[in-house]
Design a protein around this motif. Structure first.
Motif, short mmCIF file in Angstrom:
data_model
loop_
_atom_site.label_atom_id
_atom_site.label_comp_id
_atom_site.label_asym_id
_atom_site.label_seq_id
_atom_site.Cartn_x
_atom_site.Cartn_y
_atom_site.Cartn_z
N MET A 174 37.77 27.84 45.22
CA MET A 174 37.28 29.11 44.68
C MET A 174 36.96 28.99 43.19
N VAL A 175 36.05 29.85 42.75
CA VAL A 175 35.65 29.88 41.36
C VAL A 175 36.55 30.87 40.63
N ASP A 176 37.34 30.36 39.72
CA ASP A 176 38.20 31.19 38.87
C ASP A 176 37.46 31.38 37.55
N THR A 177 36.62 32.42 37.48
CA THR A 177 35.78 32.63 36.29
C THR A 177 36.62 32.96 35.05
N LYS A 178 37.75 33.59 35.26
CA LYS A 178 38.62 33.95 34.13
C LYS A 178 39.06 32.71 33.36
#
Length: 192
Positions: A174-178
């Motif tokens: 998953m992309v953890d943009t934070k």
């Protein structure tokens, strides 16, 4: 899940026409059932470990232990959780990597990244052996929404290079943009 039909032919046609929907529904029901079971068996020490090292919590069943944890420069983290019984070996691996480009989310790139991580951190029982993805069989990938994050799910087989071990694995990247990173959580089993 009960399916009724007037004849074998009608049943076959229904199953054939709806095979993807039926598979997805069965997998969803199985995951929900297993998640409920795991929540009831969760151990607090692993949950606290994941919260302190990775910033999220996850229900991990009893008898899992932290087999390996490493943190490297560039904000890369790796954890291997294991549960061993006389007949079955279960593992959960969690790792992060900097998120730089959407190309990292192409399933083949995820598998390449996975193999570089498992080669480094998941050794086999023989000298020079290590876990890799079994590429002689196709793998299943799907884009999903995971806790409001864009994610890619992969179901495939793993094998041990230079040894005779293998089994299924399921991963979500998953992309953890934070935190500007990719987070991968994978479960695998060895049950000869």
């Amino acid at each position: 899940l009960f399916i009724y039909a007037k004849s074998y032919k009608d049943l076959y046609e229904f199953l054939h026409q709806n095979r993807k929907t039926l598979l997805n529904q069965t997998l969803k029901m199985e995951m929900e059932s297993h998640s409920l079971k795991m929540e009831g068996e969760a151990q607090d020490s692993i949950t606290r470990f994941l919260e302190s090292r990775f910033g999220f919590s996850m229900a991990v069943p009893q008898k899992f232990r932290v087999a390996r944890y490493e943190e490297t420069s560039g904000k890369r983290k790796f954890a291997w959780l294991r549960r061993e019984t006389p007949n079955i070996s279960q593992g959960i691996i969690i790792y992060t990597q900097p998120y730089t480009d959407t190309i990292q989310l192409v399933p083949e790139e995820i598998v390449l990244s996975r193999d570089s991580v498992t080669k480094l951190y998941i050794p086999g029982s023989l000298e020079g052996s290590y876990m890799s993805t079994e590429l002689s069989f196709p793998f299943y990938s799907k884009i999903i929404d995971f806790d409001s994050m864009y994610a890619v799910q992969i179901r495939a087989l793993w094998r041990t290079e230079n040894d005779f071990m293998g089994g299924p694995f399921y991963s979500v990247t998953m992309v953890d943009t934070k935190h500007k990173q990719l987070l991968t959580i994978e479960g695998f089993v060895y049950s000869p």
